[in-house]
Design an enzyme around this catalytic site. Sequence first.
Site, short mmCIF file in Angstrom:
data_model
loop_
_atom_site.label_atom_id
_atom_site.label_comp_id
_atom_site.label_asym_id
_atom_site.label_seq_id
_atom_site.Cartn_x
_atom_site.Cartn_y
_atom_site.Cartn_z
N TRP A 10 36.29 -24.81 -21.09
CA TRP A 10 34.92 -24.53 -21.53
C TRP A 10 33.98 -25.70 -21.25
CZ3 TRP A 10 35.62 -21.96 -27.09
CH2 TRP A 10 36.34 -20.76 -26.93
N GLU A 96 35.53 -34.64 -13.47
CA GLU A 96 34.31 -35.07 -14.18
C GLU A 96 34.58 -36.33 -15.00
OE1 GLU A 96 33.51 -31.22 -15.91
OE2 GLU A 96 33.18 -30.47 -13.87
N GLU A 166 42.15 -29.37 -8.07
CA GLU A 166 40.75 -28.98 -8.15
C GLU A 166 39.95 -29.77 -7.12
OE1 GLU A 166 39.64 -27.18 -12.20
OE2 GLU A 166 39.51 -29.33 -12.44
N SER A 211 35.60 -22.91 -8.89
CA SER A 211 34.90 -21.64 -8.66
C SER A 211 35.84 -20.43 -8.60
CB SER A 211 34.03 -21.73 -7.40
OG SER A 211 33.04 -22.74 -7.56
N GLY A 232 36.60 -22.87 -14.93
CA GLY A 232 35.48 -23.45 -15.66
C GLY A 232 34.46 -22.40 -16.04
N GLY A 233 33.39 -22.33 -15.28
CA GLY A 233 32.27 -21.45 -15.59
C GLY A 233 32.67 -20.02 -15.96
P1 13P Z 1 34.38 -24.05 -12.16
O1 13P Z 1 35.34 -22.92 -12.33
O2 13P Z 1 33.12 -23.89 -12.97
O3 13P Z 1 34.14 -24.38 -10.72
O4 13P Z 1 35.09 -25.36 -12.80
C1 13P Z 1 36.37 -25.67 -12.41
C2 13P Z 1 36.88 -26.74 -13.30
O5 13P Z 1 36.45 -27.87 -13.24
C3 13P Z 1 37.89 -26.38 -14.30
O6 13P Z 1 38.43 -27.51 -14.88
#
Ligand code: 13P
Length: 248
Positions: A10, A96, A166, A211, A232-233
């Site tokens: 999240w 991140e 990732e 993604s 993620g999103g």
């Molecule tokens: P997204 O699915 O938003 O690209 O993010 C991936 C992510 O960083 C999951 O840890």
Amino acid sequence: MRRSLIMGNWKMNGSLQEGQQLASALAAGLGDVQQEVAVCVPFIYLSEISKVLAGSAIALGAQNVADQASGAYTGEISAAMLADIGIKYALVGHSERRSYYGDTDQSVANRFVQAIKQNVIPVLCVGETLAEREGNKTFQVIDEQLDTVIATAGIEAFSKAVIAYEPVWAIGTGKTASDEQAQEVHHYIRQRIAGVHPEIAEKLQILYGGSVKPDNAKALFAMPDIDGGLVGGASLDANGFLQICHSV
Ligand code: 13P
């Protein structure tokens, strides 16, 4: 045969109430599945969300964990604290954290070790930036990220860990790695671990993140070395995430 694992991240999104609603929709909608499902929620909501998920098949993860066991580390959350409230997983080395908060390969390895010591399953995130990919450095970057953890934690620790590939250029950008691009790196990671310990490599769950969406999940998860996703999103939408969970 490896079990698939679909994990939502999240990140720093939503209120407590939104988190509770999302968790309760997931618990209600998941149904009977073979695969493992988990969500990594903000630290401060872990306890409350665990009440919502109690009795469901959905496990909880933290998005980070301290690189020290305990002591004068203001603002940090230890692996023992996560274990204390029944948290199953902790992300370590998310891109991140590496890019905005200065996590190094060594501090990531130390976090990994702390999680292992407390029986919290570390989800080691690795991946290259766009510049590294374009400079043909993808495998070199993966080697450096993996080797520091292997050297620090020992290969045996990977029998109780998960790896998430990732590619940084695919996170939050809508640019997914193609199924073949992702499979190539997943295979490389498994071979690298197999070079040290073949049985551990064979059982290791390697997730793809970047993604992942309901419309691309099935093809990614069908690749032989992709054992699920770190989402993620798309994990912020209950219906979309459930669809991804059912894409295995
Ligand atoms: P997204 O699915 O938003 O690209 O993010 C991936 C992510 O960083 C999951 O840890």
